[in-house]
Design a protein around this motif. Structure first.
Motif, PDB file in Angstrom:
ATOM      1  N   HIS A 113       0.841  -1.208   0.000  1.00  0.00           N
ATOM      2  CA  HIS A 113       0.000   0.000   0.000  1.00  0.00           C
ATOM      3  C   HIS A 113       0.872   1.253   0.000  1.00  0.00           C
ATOM      4  O   HIS A 113       2.004   1.245   0.502  1.00  0.00           O
ATOM      5  N   TYR A 114       0.322   2.356  -0.561  1.00  0.00           N
ATOM      6  CA  TYR A 114       1.063   3.619  -0.604  1.00  0.00           C
ATOM      7  C   TYR A 114       1.322   4.183   0.799  1.00  0.00           C
ATOM      8  O   TYR A 114       2.274   4.942   1.010  1.00  0.00           O
ATOM      9  N   LYS A 115       0.489   3.787   1.770  1.00  0.00           N
ATOM     10  CA  LYS A 115       0.684   4.283   3.135  1.00  0.00           C
ATOM     11  C   LYS A 115       1.629   3.381   3.925  1.00  0.00           C
ATOM     12  O   LYS A 115       1.948   3.679   5.067  1.00  0.00           O
ATOM     13  N   ALA A 116       2.079   2.262   3.330  1.00  0.00           N
ATOM     14  CA  ALA A 116       2.936   1.326   4.058  1.00  0.00           C
ATOM     15  C   ALA A 116       4.365   1.839   4.116  1.00  0.00           C
ATOM     16  O   ALA A 116       4.790   2.682   3.316  1.00  0.00           O
ATOM     17  N   ASP A 117       5.122   1.300   5.069  1.00  0.00           N
ATOM     18  CA  ASP A 117       6.537   1.618   5.209  1.00  0.00           C
ATOM     19  C   ASP A 117       7.304   0.770   4.186  1.00  0.00           C
ATOM     20  O   ASP A 117       7.511  -0.439   4.401  1.00  0.00           O
ATOM     21  N   SER A 126      -2.353   0.992  -8.082  1.00  0.00           N
ATOM     22  CA  SER A 126      -2.962   0.766  -6.768  1.00  0.00           C
ATOM     23  C   SER A 126      -1.944   0.440  -5.697  1.00  0.00           C
ATOM     24  O   SER A 126      -2.311   0.263  -4.537  1.00  0.00           O
ATOM     25  N   SER A 127      -0.658   0.277  -6.079  1.00  0.00           N
ATOM     26  CA  SER A 127       0.330  -0.164  -5.097  1.00  0.00           C
ATOM     27  C   SER A 127       1.715   0.309  -5.496  1.00  0.00           C
ATOM     28  O   SER A 127       1.957   0.686  -6.645  1.00  0.00           O
ATOM     29  N   ASN A 169       1.818  -5.463  10.045  1.00  0.00           N
ATOM     30  CA  ASN A 169       0.770  -4.551   9.563  1.00  0.00           C
ATOM     31  C   ASN A 169       1.145  -3.865   8.250  1.00  0.00           C
ATOM     32  O   ASN A 169       0.879  -2.661   8.048  1.00  0.00           O
ATOM     33  N   GLU A 216       0.160  -3.558   4.611  1.00  0.00           N
ATOM     34  CA  GLU A 216      -1.054  -3.846   3.865  1.00  0.00           C
ATOM     35  C   GLU A 216      -0.724  -4.143   2.400  1.00  0.00           C
ATOM     36  O   GLU A 216       0.065  -3.437   1.772  1.00  0.00           O
ATOM     37  N   PRO A 248      -2.415  -4.065  -1.026  1.00  0.00           N
ATOM     38  CA  PRO A 248      -3.628  -3.441  -1.570  1.00  0.00           C
ATOM     39  C   PRO A 248      -4.257  -4.284  -2.669  1.00  0.00           C
ATOM     40  O   PRO A 248      -3.660  -5.213  -3.196  1.00  0.00           O
TER      41      PRO A 248
END
Length: 447
Positions: free
Chosen positions: A349-353, A387-388, A423, A425, A427
């Motif tokens: 995910h774009y919000k993932a580290d 999307s990723s 955690n 994600e 996507p």
């Protein structure tokens, strides 16, 4: 019975002469009246039929016992052939025993038992020959040898072996300056069969020795075995012709026709044969290699004179002609080494580290058993996807013959567990739909 001498006149003229047939028919009728349709002969024929009928149920029990032994000892080829031979001769053996007893009884009663003695001799010859063929492992050669030997024994017992040989020697044709008779052809076939059998035994012994030689590569072993088999077969053929006295120069007459036939009719076969030798000599493909050719991917199991056997991971065996491996592009994953690098795309995910995700991918690769530590696995940020954020994990294995899908599955399961544990994600594709009021228009009001 009168036998016409084939040396007095040409054999074809004798066969086409009506007087000859009339003479043979008169002799046959005379033989029936003097030797067959008499009381003693009819009694002996009746004894033969009764003995055959009685022997059938008596042989049932030993045949069942031998069949049980065959099923029990099927893993031992020698014992298996022994019990099969014993089962097959149970019936003729019991029949032969009853006929021997009948011969003794008829002699004591003063009955002329010529037909009974002849039948007993023929049956004894078959039992002995059938027992001797246990030494031949091939069913085809065993039957061929047994029938051929019994026919010779039968002709000798009936006293017509020499006339039969003279008859076969009289039927001949010319090939160049040589004259070849039917007898010569039969002698050549028998001699060729024996020599081919001996060459096959010698080839099996030599092949086992070559396969146990550790200093020879698989390609050299296959090439040597093929060359040895072809050489032994050619030597057997030439020796068979030389033993029966055939002048080999006579075959020069048909050499040109055979060459034309090979050039046109057997073109593909010889192309595959030559391609097979090229593959073996340059060692580009050998048993055990993992190759990809056209749509086929699998392990090379065997190289034959005409094709290469490739077995896929699904267990499907593909027989690929040797010529295709010469003229088409082939990927050999184990030609010079067994190292193979695989790549796997992983999206986060774009919000993932992303840095953490890369480290987790490397840890998962390091924990996967078949993935090598040297060269070490590496994970790169590949692209910004729709999307990723797409990462590419690159890793090496040194056993491609054991498959790729299983090691990829193991790796992805470890990545899945680590991402859920930390955690991260993974996507799935998303689309945002924006609607403008000016495009929709004014909706009708309810009354």
């Amino acid at each position: 019975m009168v036998i016409v001498n084939s040396t007095t006149e040409p054999l074809i003229d004798q066969i086409t002469n009506p007087d000859t047939w009339a003479t043979w028919l008169d002799s046959f009728q005379e033989w029936l009246q003097s030797d067959v349709f008499i009381l003693d002969t009819l009694i002996c024929l009746g004894i033969i039929l009764v003995a055959a009928t009685v022997a059938r149920p008596l042989a049932t029990r030993p045949q069942k016992q031998f069949q049980i032994l065959i099923e029990r000892e099927s893993r031992f080829s020698v014992l298996d052939r022994l019990w099969q031979s014993a089962r097959d001769i149970s019936y003729p053996g019991i029949w032969l025993l009853l006929l021997w007893i009948s011969v003794l009884v008829t002699e004591s009663w003063g009955i002329t038992n010529t037909s009974l003695v002849i039948t007993t001799s023929l049956l004894a010859a078959w039992v002995i020959i059938e027992s001797a063929t246990i030494l031949v492992s091939s069913h085809f050669w065993s039957r061929t040898i047994a029938i051929s030997a019994w026919l010779l024994a039968a002709l000798n017992i009936l006293g017509i072996l020499d006339p039969t040989i003279a008859f076969l020697d009289g039927v001949s044709f010319s090939l160049g300056q040589a004259t070849i008779s039917v007898l010569t052809i039969m002698q050549a076939l028998v001699t060729l069969g024996i020599l081919l059998w001996l060459s096959a035994i010698a080839g099996q012994i030599t092949e086992s020795k070559l396969k146990s030689a550790r200093n020879l590569s698989p390609s050299i072993q296959v090439l040597t075995i093929k060359f040895m088999r072809i050489s032994l077969s050619a030597i057997a053929f030439i020796m068979a012709l030389a033993i029966v006295g055939v002048d080999l120069t006579a075959f020069a007459v048909v050499g040109g026709a055979v060459g034309v036939g090979i050039g046109f009719g057997l073109q593909k076969i010889f192309a595959n044969l030559i391609s097979g030798f090229i593959l073996l000599m340059d060692k580009s493909i050998k048993p055990g290699d993992v190759i990809v050719v056209a749509d086929y991917y699998g392990r090379v199991d065997a190289l034959t004179a005409r094709y290469v056997s490739v077995t896929t991971r699904d267990g499907v065996e593909h027989l690929i002609p040797n010529e295709e491996l010469i003229i088409n592009r082939v990927e050999n994953w184990s030609h010079s080494h067994n190292l193979l690098r695989l790549r796997q795309i992983v999206g986060v995910h774009y919000k993932a580290d992303v840095h953490k995700a890369i480290a987790l991918c490397k840890e998962a690769a390091a924990e996967t058993p078949r993935i090598l530590d040297d060269p070490a696995p590496n994970c790169l940020m590949k692209e910004f996807g729709d999307s990723s954020v797409n990462l590419e994990l690159r890793y090496w294995i040194n056993d491609p013959m054991n498959g790729r899908a299983n090691v990829t599955s193991d790796l992805l399961l470890r990545i899945w567990d680590k991402f859920h544990e930390h955690n991260i994600e993974i996507p799935y594709p998303q689309r945002d739909l924006h609607l403008r009021s000016s495009d929709i228009g004014e909706l009708p009001r309810e009354r």
